[in-house]
Design a protein around this motif. Structure first.
Motif, PDB file in Angstrom:
ATOM      1  N   ILE A  12       0.851  -1.201   0.000  1.00  0.00           N
ATOM      2  CA  ILE A  12       0.000   0.000   0.000  1.00  0.00           C
ATOM      3  C   ILE A  12       0.884   1.248   0.000  1.00  0.00           C
ATOM      4  N   VAL A  13       1.893   1.262   0.869  1.00  0.00           N
ATOM      5  CA  VAL A  13       2.803   2.410   0.939  1.00  0.00           C
ATOM      6  C   VAL A  13       3.633   2.502  -0.348  1.00  0.00           C
ATOM      7  N   GLU A  14       4.087   1.358  -0.837  1.00  0.00           N
ATOM      8  CA  GLU A  14       4.855   1.346  -2.086  1.00  0.00           C
ATOM      9  C   GLU A  14       4.030   1.900  -3.249  1.00  0.00           C
ATOM     10  N   ASN A  15       2.758   1.501  -3.342  1.00  0.00           N
ATOM     11  CA  ASN A  15       1.874   2.031  -4.386  1.00  0.00           C
ATOM     12  C   ASN A  15       1.722   3.537  -4.275  1.00  0.00           C
ATOM     13  N   ALA A  16       1.575   4.023  -3.040  1.00  0.00           N
ATOM     14  CA  ALA A  16       1.431   5.468  -2.841  1.00  0.00           C
ATOM     15  C   ALA A  16       2.653   6.207  -3.376  1.00  0.00           C
ATOM     16  N   ILE A  17       3.830   5.681  -3.070  1.00  0.00           N
ATOM     17  CA  ILE A  17       5.064   6.337  -3.521  1.00  0.00           C
ATOM     18  C   ILE A  17       5.213   6.227  -5.034  1.00  0.00           C
ATOM     19  N   LYS A  18       4.998   5.039  -5.552  1.00  0.00           N
ATOM     20  CA  LYS A  18       5.237   4.789  -6.976  1.00  0.00           C
ATOM     21  C   LYS A  18       4.209   5.475  -7.882  1.00  0.00           C
ATOM     22  N   HIS A  19       2.937   5.437  -7.485  1.00  0.00           N
ATOM     23  CA  HIS A  19       1.882   5.933  -8.371  1.00  0.00           C
ATOM     24  C   HIS A  19       1.269   7.260  -7.932  1.00  0.00           C
ATOM     25  N   GLY A  20       1.456   7.652  -6.682  1.00  0.00           N
ATOM     26  CA  GLY A  20       0.813   8.860  -6.187  1.00  0.00           C
ATOM     27  C   GLY A  20       1.675  10.102  -6.214  1.00  0.00           C
ATOM     28  N   ARG A  21       2.971   9.924  -6.115  1.00  0.00           N
ATOM     29  CA  ARG A  21       3.875  11.069  -6.033  1.00  0.00           C
ATOM     30  C   ARG A  21       3.936  11.802  -7.367  1.00  0.00           C
ATOM     31  N   ASP A  22       3.767  13.096  -7.281  1.00  0.00           N
ATOM     32  CA  ASP A  22       3.883  13.952  -8.460  1.00  0.00           C
ATOM     33  C   ASP A  22       5.174  14.754  -8.306  1.00  0.00           C
ATOM     34  N   PRO A  23       6.172  14.491  -9.134  1.00  0.00           N
ATOM     35  CA  PRO A  23       7.465  15.163  -8.964  1.00  0.00           C
ATOM     36  C   PRO A  23       7.405  16.678  -9.172  1.00  0.00           C
ATOM     37  N   TYR A  24       6.312  17.164  -9.760  1.00  0.00           N
ATOM     38  CA  TYR A  24       6.188  18.598 -10.009  1.00  0.00           C
ATOM     39  C   TYR A  24       5.377  19.319  -8.940  1.00  0.00           C
TER      40      TYR A  24
END
Length: 101
Positions: A12-24
């Motif tokens: 769940i945490v990995e998904n948040a980091i991988k798919h939720g983070r917006d680098p901008y």
């Protein structure tokens, strides 16, 4: 105290980091909270990421579906997801009292 089935929180945490983070966008935050409810225990993982559309049934959600099935089989638990496109995502894991150890 209760036991969380293996491979529940990490993906769940990995998904948040991988798919939720917006680098901008600004700083990315993930919170993990636990609480006792009238019917059992709850773990809430929330992020301030980009979210996804509720009808999005694409491949990245396979891990969440697997966790949902594993919770149901192993402890009669459940997993719910609340997300909006361009907003945050909240994943709630519920484990009923009858399996709290």
């Amino acid at each position: 105290m209760f036991r969380v089935p293996p491979l529940t929180l990490q993906p769940i945490v990995e998904n948040a980091i991988k798919h939720g983070r917006d680098p901008y966008a600004g700083p990315f935050r993930i919170s993990i909270r636990t609480r006792k409810t009238n019917s059992g225990s709850e773990i809430v993982v929330a992020d301030n990421g980009r979210g996804f559309a509720p009808n999005d049934d694409s491949e990245p959600h396979i891990a969440l579906k697997n966790i949902q099935q594993r919770l149901k089989i192993m402890c009669k638990g459940s997993l719910t997801i609340t997300s909006n496109e361009r907003s945050r995502t909240v994943v709630t894991v519920t484990i009923p009292d009858n399996v709290v150890k």
